[in-house]
Scaffold this motif. Sequence first.
Motif, mmCIF file in Angstrom:
data_model
loop_
_atom_site.group_PDB
_atom_site.id
_atom_site.type_symbol
_atom_site.label_atom_id
_atom_site.label_comp_id
_atom_site.label_asym_id
_atom_site.label_seq_id
_atom_site.Cartn_x
_atom_site.Cartn_y
_atom_site.Cartn_z
ATOM 1 N N HIS B 457 0.832 -1.200 0.000
ATOM 2 C CA HIS B 457 0.000 0.000 0.000
ATOM 3 C C HIS B 457 0.866 1.248 0.000
ATOM 4 N N PHE B 458 1.921 1.227 0.812
ATOM 5 C CA PHE B 458 2.771 2.408 0.878
ATOM 6 C C PHE B 458 3.398 2.735 -0.467
ATOM 7 N N TRP B 459 4.049 1.726 -1.086
ATOM 8 C CA TRP B 459 4.803 2.054 -2.297
ATOM 9 C C TRP B 459 3.888 2.518 -3.417
ATOM 10 N N ILE B 460 2.745 1.818 -3.594
ATOM 11 C CA ILE B 460 1.833 2.262 -4.649
ATOM 12 C C ILE B 460 1.347 3.679 -4.349
ATOM 13 N N THR B 461 0.962 3.927 -3.095
ATOM 14 C CA THR B 461 0.433 5.242 -2.743
ATOM 15 C C THR B 461 1.486 6.324 -2.946
ATOM 16 N N LEU B 516 -7.930 0.897 -1.486
ATOM 17 C CA LEU B 516 -8.753 -0.265 -1.157
ATOM 18 C C LEU B 516 -7.905 -1.319 -0.449
ATOM 19 N N VAL B 517 -6.606 -1.369 -0.823
ATOM 20 C CA VAL B 517 -5.693 -2.287 -0.129
ATOM 21 C C VAL B 517 -5.646 -1.918 1.349
ATOM 22 N N PHE B 518 -5.572 -0.615 1.612
ATOM 23 C CA PHE B 518 -5.526 -0.167 3.006
ATOM 24 C C PHE B 518 -6.813 -0.547 3.747
ATOM 25 N N VAL B 519 -7.948 -0.304 3.078
ATOM 26 C CA VAL B 519 -9.225 -0.630 3.721
ATOM 27 C C VAL B 519 -9.284 -2.120 4.048
#
Lengths: 207, 592
Positions: B457-461, B516-519
């Motif tokens: 999630h971090f890298w994509i964000t 959505l990954v985070f959710v």
Amino acid sequence: MPASVLKSTKPPIPIDGGDGSSPRGDDFYYKEHVKWIGLWLFLSAVIMLFAAFTSAVIIRRESGDWKPIYFPSFLLLNTMILIISSFTFEISKRKLRSLQEHGYHFWLGITVVLGFAFLGGQIYVWKLMEGQGYFLPTNPHASFFYLLTCLHGLHLLGGILWLVFLFFGTWQIKNFKSSLTSARLASTYWHFLTFLWIYLYCLLRIV
Amino acid sequence: MTVDKQVERHHKIPGFWQHYIFSTNHKVIGIQYLITAFASALIAAGMAMLIRLEIAWPEHSWPILGTLFPGAFPGGVMRPEVYAALFTMHGTLMVFFFLSAALVGGFGNFLIPLQIGADDMAFPFLNMLSYWVYLTGLLVMLSSFFFSPGGPASAGWTSYPPLSALKTAIAGSDWGQSFWIVGMAFFIISFTMGGLNFVTTVLSMRTRGMHMMRLPLTTWALFTTAAVGILAFPALTAAVVMLFLDRHFGTSFFLPSGLYVAGKLLPNKGGSPLLWQHLFWFLGHPEVYIVMLPAMGFTSDILSTFCRKPIFGYPAMVGSILAIGSLSFIVWGHHMFVSGMNPYLGLFFDITTLIIAVPSAIKTFNWMATLWEAKIQLRTPMLFALAFVSLFVTGGLSGIFLAMAPADIQLHDTYFVISHFHFIMAGASLFGIFAATNFWFPKMFGRMMNETLGKFHFWITFITYYCTFFPMMFLGLHGEMRRLYDPVQYYTMFKSLQPINVFISINAFALGAAQLVFVFNFFWSMLRGEKASANPWNANGLEWTLSSPLPYENWEGNSPEVQRWPYDYSYPGAAKDYLPQVVPEQAAAGNY
């Protein structure tokens, strides 16, 4: 007994508990401390609200269409009523300190009545202004007059409700100190509103 | 704990409704705030996706949207009014109902009593009320999509009159704007109640030994934020009251003379639209720091923990938090350089705005110095905290351009501004929220967030965030304005820039999808995540001395005694590389 009680009710407003911590625990002074901070923070928000309106008045009156409005002299009477109510509240607190239940209730009751009288008087002033043809949108001065008197009135209505709670709720000789705290908090708010009104009166009268 | 005490404690835990719904417990209220704020963020992010869709492919027909929302997308093409409503509500929901609510309502409630060693807030009932008033405000805002003829407010999140003051000006100025005013009024009331609580709690409920100068920087930041909020929000209250009167009672606070709407001259006279701007930005600029400061606090605590080093320059950090908080009140005019203000006044706001870069730079250099020669542990919260610093620097440097009136007059209302505040205010705060959620999640739910999903999630964000918002600076430098429904058809000079817009939109969709990954990670870890120990990060704050998840009553009356500041990492002579705040000096060498 009254003298000793009186002595012990001087609230210290300690900044910290000596060892760097804040005063805490279930003791009386700690609870009082919390309430005072909360009240003054609330009052600072109210001060900022009316400061914002003051700056609005100052900016708006530069627009050229600012015309002085009819200012009913009845307002002076109203102002006197509110100032007197601050004094009657002080008397009622003195009665509380000297443990005179009846005196306390009597003067608190007078304060509530005077508060209602002030609000009624403000509504009467609105009627007088309407009679002279000054409505909310008539001109900017009138708009600010209605807006600021209404907002002050709403804050005062809150104060009256608080006093009514005091009237019915706090007389307990065993909880003398907390009764006095409640009365002191409420009177600070009440005097604040009196000063706020005097300020608003001057603001609306002078500009 | 003896059986008797356990039974006694058990009795204190109230039933379902009082425990999870109408709770006065600061931890439950904090989580309620956080989850509600995340929900509003998802809605607002969905709006952003639609906005980007329209900008990249203006007036393109999307049959599926036409089927889903036949009113808003007749024939699959977004109506211009809908576009205006979307950017308005995106801004309002994100700034107030997500960022402010999550940072201050969510983490403020959850962390302040824990970090100062208190059992709860000073006024727990007021605290509960604050959440429910906030939720009401949010529902009022959202209901304007369904219940207001003409749709939700459309005059931008800043709601400048006369557009917002005239019911007939645009579709959204009708009922939608009134919903907006009422929703904001609820939000302001809620925020003020929360702020009263936070300041009072920090001033009066610190445990033994917890000097102000031993507070974690998170608490310092939240404390300052709350104080700034109490003093800044009343200006917006005054403004929305007057706007309401202008809209419904015929006054002319903000409406100037000589306005024609639909060929008819309006009776209003002499009002000042600039008055609104002054009042709005008197809140609006401190609002930026209301959402920045808590994220700065989280970053300081998280950097120190994962560098295993004391935070560099703690007194300077506290000083710069206070300096930023106070300076934030005298910079609002830099939003109004193009309003025709007196150049000398503009100069004043130039200078104050540049001065605020000084405490910001102090903080940045202190973070750098904390990282210097540290054994950095790149866990998910640390990655987000590092990204916070990166976004803060990018946003801050672009802010220096905008602080100077000569440059700002050129760049005002262009995508340069959009880029700037999406880095510094929106982005940095968002990354702060992610960092804090990953960091304190074990305290909230007793489980760890999944590290692999977290890093993914971090890298994509992080990458898509830069790819989305950095190119906007070039659009802005070329003069492309914000809030354009169709940048191609009506402004032919922007045609050559359109590929950049397409690139931005594709990245924005990836950015949206990554959330959505985070959710998923949030809810999956809440139920199935690895069980957390009391102190999974080996951190020093008081909250880490309690079990994970936290007990219902923080200290059950046995409040801890604080012996030191919270940044004793790699303490010389200590056996372990961290010293929790409760460890006394003489025990330091032995046990830790």
